[in-house]
Design a protein around this motif. Structure first.
Motif, PDB file in Angstrom:
ATOM      1  N   LEU A  77       0.806  -1.220   0.000  1.00 21.08           N
ATOM      2  CA  LEU A  77       0.000   0.000   0.000  1.00 21.08           C
ATOM      3  C   LEU A  77       0.842   1.275   0.000  1.00 21.08           C
ATOM      4  CD1 LEU A  77      -2.888  -1.161   2.324  1.00 21.08           C
ATOM      5  CD2 LEU A  77      -3.011  -0.689  -0.134  1.00 21.08           C
ATOM      6  N   ILE A  78       2.089   1.177   0.416  1.00 19.42           N
ATOM      7  CA  ILE A  78       2.989   2.332   0.313  1.00 19.42           C
ATOM      8  C   ILE A  78       3.696   2.324  -1.050  1.00 19.42           C
ATOM      9  CG2 ILE A  78       5.089   3.384   1.284  1.00 19.42           C
ATOM     10  CD1 ILE A  78       4.101   2.494   4.041  1.00 19.42           C
ATOM     11  N   LEU A 103      -0.643  -2.798  -7.316  1.00 23.75           N
ATOM     12  CA  LEU A 103      -0.085  -2.843  -5.960  1.00 23.75           C
ATOM     13  C   LEU A 103      -1.175  -2.605  -4.916  1.00 23.75           C
ATOM     14  CD1 LEU A 103       3.279  -0.883  -6.340  1.00 23.75           C
ATOM     15  CD2 LEU A 103       3.017  -3.249  -5.567  1.00 23.75           C
ATOM     16  N   THR A 104      -2.061  -1.676  -5.203  1.00 25.87           N
ATOM     17  CA  THR A 104      -3.154  -1.378  -4.278  1.00 25.87           C
ATOM     18  C   THR A 104      -4.079  -2.575  -4.121  1.00 25.87           C
ATOM     19  OG1 THR A 104      -3.037   0.963  -4.865  1.00 25.87           O
ATOM     20  CG2 THR A 104      -5.065   0.206  -3.797  1.00 25.87           C
ATOM     21  N   PHE A 105      -4.401  -3.226  -5.217  1.00 24.75           N
ATOM     22  CA  PHE A 105      -5.263  -4.406  -5.167  1.00 24.75           C
ATOM     23  C   PHE A 105      -4.615  -5.505  -4.317  1.00 24.75           C
ATOM     24  CE2 PHE A 105      -7.161  -8.338  -6.712  1.00 24.75           C
ATOM     25  CZ  PHE A 105      -8.515  -8.006  -6.665  1.00 24.75           C
ATOM     26  N   VAL A 106      -3.332  -5.742  -4.541  1.00 22.44           N
ATOM     27  CA  VAL A 106      -2.599  -6.743  -3.745  1.00 22.44           C
ATOM     28  C   VAL A 106      -2.573  -6.314  -2.277  1.00 22.44           C
ATOM     29  CG1 VAL A 106      -0.315  -7.744  -3.331  1.00 22.44           C
ATOM     30  CG2 VAL A 106      -1.224  -7.623  -5.658  1.00 22.44           C
ATOM     31  N   LEU A 108      -4.716  -4.487  -0.667  1.00 20.58           N
ATOM     32  CA  LEU A 108      -6.031  -4.678  -0.055  1.00 20.58           C
ATOM     33  C   LEU A 108      -6.292  -6.149   0.252  1.00 20.58           C
ATOM     34  CD1 LEU A 108      -8.182  -2.146  -2.092  1.00 20.58           C
ATOM     35  CD2 LEU A 108      -7.475  -1.978   0.309  1.00 20.58           C
ATOM     36  N   PHE A 109      -5.863  -7.028  -0.631  1.00 24.96           N
ATOM     37  CA  PHE A 109      -5.996  -8.463  -0.370  1.00 24.96           C
ATOM     38  C   PHE A 109      -5.187  -8.849   0.868  1.00 24.96           C
ATOM     39  CE2 PHE A 109      -4.516 -12.821  -0.745  1.00 24.96           C
ATOM     40  CZ  PHE A 109      -5.724 -13.493  -0.816  1.00 24.96           C
ATOM     41  N   LEU A 110      -3.950  -8.352   0.943  1.00 19.35           N
ATOM     42  CA  LEU A 110      -3.111  -8.644   2.110  1.00 19.35           C
ATOM     43  C   LEU A 110      -3.678  -8.008   3.380  1.00 19.35           C
ATOM     44  CD1 LEU A 110       0.383  -8.236   0.430  1.00 19.35           C
ATOM     45  CD2 LEU A 110      -0.622 -10.372   1.295  1.00 19.35           C
ATOM     46  N   LEU A 111      -4.288  -6.841   3.255  1.00 23.53           N
ATOM     47  CA  LEU A 111      -4.938  -6.211   4.405  1.00 23.53           C
ATOM     48  C   LEU A 111      -6.095  -7.069   4.898  1.00 23.53           C
ATOM     49  CD1 LEU A 111      -5.384  -3.926   6.409  1.00 23.53           C
ATOM     50  CD2 LEU A 111      -6.631  -2.689   4.610  1.00 23.53           C
ATOM     51  N   LEU A 112      -6.874  -7.600   3.975  1.00 24.80           N
ATOM     52  CA  LEU A 112      -7.961  -8.501   4.360  1.00 24.80           C
ATOM     53  C   LEU A 112      -7.401  -9.696   5.128  1.00 24.80           C
ATOM     54  CD1 LEU A 112     -10.953  -9.631   2.229  1.00 24.80           C
ATOM     55  CD2 LEU A 112      -9.632 -11.290   3.492  1.00 24.80           C
ATOM     56  N   ALA A 113      -6.332 -10.288   4.627  1.00 25.10           N
ATOM     57  CA  ALA A 113      -5.718 -11.434   5.297  1.00 25.10           C
ATOM     58  C   ALA A 113      -5.167 -11.040   6.665  1.00 25.10           C
ATOM     59  CB  ALA A 113      -4.608 -12.030   4.422  1.00 25.10           C
TER      60      ALA A 113
END
Length: 161
Positions: A77-78, A103-106, A108-113
């Protein structure tokens, strides 16, 4: 909205569109970035609490995975900010917007996890209830609905062709 000549959408050049999309993307990333950085900061403090010593092996593994996911999410996200700095002025903004979006999509997926793993750890420690996994699964399903399924449904149903 239909314009003269049967065209739809905005009347903007590729560069103007890239500028607008970049601005929108950065506003979106700011929201997610703040959340992931606060969550990551709290996660980093857990290991220094007295209760950490009392966690069982499974909870320590969940904690470790959660911290790694939080670090990866923070990086993704950075990433768009760093990308913009590195390519600014090089006339590659449309491609930079595409990569920043990925990168943002990835991220957000990692944030969900990260959020799911954090919730799992907290509820396991707080309740010791075996039903926690089902509760976390329900929350993850809610995130997936809100973050992915509704936007994809709107995109599919309301995109002008």
């Amino acid at each position: 909205m239909t314009q003269a000549g049967g065209r739809t959408g905005r009347d903007e050049s590729d560069e103007e569109r890239a500028d607008r999309m970049w601005s929108e993307l950065i506003q979106e990333v700011r929201v997610a970035q703040t959340g992931v950085q606060i969550l990551f900061g709290f996660l980093l403090t857990v290991v220094f609490s007295a209760e950490y010593d009392h966690l069982d092996h499974a909870d320590r593994v969940i904690y470790t995975v959660t911290v790694v996911l939080g670090a990866c999410s923070t990086g993704a996200l950075i990433g768009p900010v760093s990308l913009h700095r590195m390519v600014s002025g090089r006339r590659v903004k449309p491609r930079a917007v595409d990569w920043a979006s990925r990168l943002t999509f990835v991220g957000l997926f990692l944030l969900l996890a990260t959020m799911a793993a954090s919730l799992l750890l907290i509820l396991r420690v707080a309740t010791k209830d075996p039903a926690v996994a089902w509760l976390v699964a329900a929350v993850v399903a809610w995130y997936v609905l809100c973050w992915y399924l509704v936007p994809l449904w709107v995109r599919r149903r309301h995109t002008m062709r």
